[in-house]
Design a protein around this motif. Structure first.
Motif, PDB file in Angstrom:
ATOM      1  N   LYS A 142       1.056  -1.127  -0.085  1.00  0.00           N
ATOM      2  CA  LYS A 142       0.165  -0.009   0.388  1.00  0.00           C
ATOM      3  C   LYS A 142       0.266   1.220  -0.039  1.00  0.00           C
ATOM      4  CE  LYS A 142      -4.126  -1.876  -0.383  1.00  0.00           C
ATOM      5  NZ  LYS A 142      -3.541  -2.962  -1.182  1.00  0.00           N
ATOM      6  N   CYS A 143       2.346   0.942   0.191  1.00  0.00           N
ATOM      7  CA  CYS A 143       2.960   2.267   0.093  1.00  0.00           C
ATOM      8  C   CYS A 143       3.801   2.795  -0.526  1.00  0.00           C
ATOM      9  CB  CYS A 143       3.927   2.396   1.809  1.00  0.00           C
ATOM     10  SG  CYS A 143       4.662   3.859   1.000  1.00  0.00           S
ATOM     11  N   TYR A 144       2.904   3.924  -1.648  1.00  0.00           N
ATOM     12  CA  TYR A 144       3.629   4.244  -2.326  1.00  0.00           C
ATOM     13  C   TYR A 144       5.259   4.782  -2.522  1.00  0.00           C
ATOM     14  CZ  TYR A 144      -1.500   6.229  -2.680  1.00  0.00           C
ATOM     15  OH  TYR A 144      -2.654   6.674  -3.096  1.00  0.00           O
ATOM     16  N   PHE A 145       5.709   4.296  -1.418  1.00  0.00           N
ATOM     17  CA  PHE A 145       7.318   4.910  -1.346  1.00  0.00           C
ATOM     18  C   PHE A 145       7.933   3.373  -1.157  1.00  0.00           C
ATOM     19  CE2 PHE A 145       5.041   9.043   0.181  1.00  0.00           C
ATOM     20  CZ  PHE A 145       5.432   9.669  -1.376  1.00  0.00           C
ATOM     21  N   GLY A 146       7.264   2.546  -0.540  1.00  0.00           N
ATOM     22  CA  GLY A 146       7.848   0.784  -0.863  1.00  0.00           C
ATOM     23  C   GLY A 146       7.879   0.889   0.721  1.00  0.00           C
ATOM     24  N   CYS A 147       7.919   1.337   1.807  1.00  0.00           N
ATOM     25  CA  CYS A 147       7.938   1.690   3.085  1.00  0.00           C
ATOM     26  C   CYS A 147       7.877   0.137   3.583  1.00  0.00           C
ATOM     27  CB  CYS A 147       7.272   2.807   4.262  1.00  0.00           C
ATOM     28  SG  CYS A 147       8.174   4.016   3.979  1.00  0.00           S
ATOM     29  N   ASN A 148       7.128  -1.153   2.756  1.00  0.00           N
ATOM     30  CA  ASN A 148       6.505  -2.150   3.357  1.00  0.00           C
ATOM     31  C   ASN A 148       7.149  -3.418   2.671  1.00  0.00           C
ATOM     32  OD1 ASN A 148       5.998  -3.653   5.181  1.00  0.00           O
ATOM     33  ND2 ASN A 148       3.234  -3.790   5.086  1.00  0.00           N
ATOM     34  N   LYS A 149       8.056  -3.039   1.578  1.00  0.00           N
ATOM     35  CA  LYS A 149       8.260  -3.787   0.582  1.00  0.00           C
ATOM     36  C   LYS A 149       8.745  -5.143   1.031  1.00  0.00           C
ATOM     37  CE  LYS A 149      12.719  -1.857  -1.392  1.00  0.00           C
ATOM     38  NZ  LYS A 149      12.681  -1.042  -0.709  1.00  0.00           N
ATOM     39  N   ASN A 150       9.162  -5.237   2.466  1.00  0.00           N
ATOM     40  CA  ASN A 150       9.620  -6.415   2.648  1.00  0.00           C
ATOM     41  C   ASN A 150       9.400  -6.856   3.944  1.00  0.00           C
ATOM     42  OD1 ASN A 150      12.317  -5.747   1.860  1.00  0.00           O
ATOM     43  ND2 ASN A 150      13.110  -4.199   2.656  1.00  0.00           N
ATOM     44  N   ALA A 151       7.737  -6.915   3.890  1.00  0.00           N
ATOM     45  CA  ALA A 151       7.156  -7.640   4.639  1.00  0.00           C
ATOM     46  C   ALA A 151       7.215  -8.896   4.405  1.00  0.00           C
ATOM     47  CB  ALA A 151       5.696  -7.447   4.612  1.00  0.00           C
ATOM     48  N   LYS A 152       7.054  -9.641   5.198  1.00  0.00           N
ATOM     49  CA  LYS A 152       7.151 -11.359   5.751  1.00  0.00           C
ATOM     50  C   LYS A 152       6.280 -11.864   5.786  1.00  0.00           C
ATOM     51  CE  LYS A 152      12.182 -10.762   7.213  1.00  0.00           C
ATOM     52  NZ  LYS A 152      12.199  -9.676   7.607  1.00  0.00           N
ATOM     53  N   SER A 153       6.344 -13.372   4.608  1.00  0.00           N
ATOM     54  CA  SER A 153       5.384 -14.221   4.370  1.00  0.00           C
ATOM     55  C   SER A 153       5.759 -15.528   5.956  1.00  0.00           C
ATOM     56  CB  SER A 153       4.984 -14.691   2.795  1.00  0.00           C
ATOM     57  OG  SER A 153       5.091 -13.982   2.398  1.00  0.00           O
ATOM     58  N   GLY A 154       4.677 -16.150   6.155  1.00  0.00           N
ATOM     59  CA  GLY A 154       4.734 -17.269   7.378  1.00  0.00           C
ATOM     60  C   GLY A 154       3.594 -17.837   7.481  1.00  0.00           C
TER      61      GLY A 154
END
Ligand code: SF4
Ligand code: SF4
Ligand code: SF4
Length: 306
Positions: A213-225
């Motif tokens: 959701k963040c346009y600036f990619g602040c959460n692009k490293n969210a991890k799946s688990g």
């Protein structure tokens, strides 16, 4: 016609998934669906089997098996052969790993992983793989796609759900007036404070809705688990499963926890008690410790065949 069968005859087919229709010589044949999904060809085969051997009806159970009522005792072998042509089998009773249930996370807009695929894997590895292993009581497993918990994973002996853990890059955060992550969060866990997005870990349930959701990619490293609940049950007695403290980031790690939980139940459960009772008796912390260690896997042969 009244029931002319003796208890041994009724019991012998119960293990094959045939449940007596009270007061008659007829049975419900319980067909296993692997993960709650069958093909159109298998559906047609069940319908034909219901016409040929049953009373023409098909009943769906709460745990995603399909029952054909009204099958005569003498027709049970022919019924099993008939459905085997479509790759179907009966079963799902007894003090064993029971048929695994899954939500439709694979296609659901909120699904965080391939629930049908994981459910099928668990079916082969633990429903089929542990089919001959008699446990202290039944052991139910559920696979859910996200924290919405549609399949009630926390009311199973073991429940596993998809997770996506946010990982906010605070350096990149611009403290926007209208933060997209804050706006989308259904748990009110995300808040911009002093110009930086903060996530309250107590409130966040790792639903993953903020991942992109963040346009600036602040959460692009969210991890799946995966999150795992143990010790839930529903029935005569009820208990809500407790969450293991770790989020498991690999599928193999999560599958290994399932295997260790089954082995622990086999080794340390008392006859007639559900996994929730075993956990209460041993203590949750002790059970968690054993599940995080691989010692029990080293005793696998001894536990299963000793
Ligand atoms: S638990 Fe989540 S993924 Fe599964 S069906 Fe419900 S909303 Fe969809
Ligand atoms: S997380 Fe992204 S959208 Fe939210 S305040 Fe920071 S930069 Fe803006
Ligand atoms: S993962 Fe879900 S609950 Fe957690 S911050 Fe993101 S949207 Fe909110």
């Amino acid at each position: 016609m009244a029931c002319t069968l003796n208890q041994d005859e009724i019991k012998s087919v119960k293990g094959l998934g045939f449940l007596n229709n009270k007061g008659t010589n007829r049975f419900n044949g319980r067909i296993i669906t692997t993960n709650g999904k069958i093909t159109a060809e298998q559906t047609a085969c069940i319908a034909q089997a219901a016409e040929k051997y049953g009373n023409g009806e098909v009943a769906f159970t709460a745990r995603m098996t399909v029952e054909v009522p009204g099958i005569e005792y003498k027709d049970i072998p022919a019924f099993r052969e008939f459905i085997a042509q479509s790759g179907l089998e009966t079963g799902g009773t007894g003090a064993k790993v029971r048929p695994v249930v899954s939500c439709k996370g694979t296609t659901c807009q909120y699904g965080l992983h391939d629930t049908f695929g994981l459910c099928e894997e668990i079916h082969h590895r633990f429903y089929e793989g542990y089919h001959d292993v008699v446990l202290p009581h039944k052991f139910k497993i559920a696979v859910g796609g996200c924290p919405n918990n549609c399949v009630k994973p926390d009311l199973n002996d073991l429940g596993i759900i998809g997770q996506r853990v946010p990982s906010i890059d605070k350096e990149a955060c611009r403290g926007c007036k209208k933060c997209q992550i804050e706006a989308v969060c259904p748990m009110n866990a995300a808040k911009v404070q002093n110009g930086i997005l903060e996530i309250d870990q107590e409130l966040c349930n790792n639903c993953g809705r903020c991942s992109d959701k963040c346009y600036f990619g602040c959460n692009k490293n969210a991890k799946s688990g995966y999150k795992i609940y143990i010790g839930g049950r529903w029935g005569k007695k009820t208990a809500v499963g407790k969450t293991l403290s770790k989020i498991f980031t690999s599928k193999e790690e999560a599958l290994s926890i399932i295997e260790k939980a089954i082995l622990l139940f086999k080794e340390q459960g008392k006859n007639g008690e559900r996994f929730s009772d075993t956990i209460a008796r041993l203590g949750f912390e002790q059970v968690e410790k054993e599940l995080y260690s691989d010692d029990i896997l080293k005793r696998k042969e001894e536990i299963l065949h000793g």
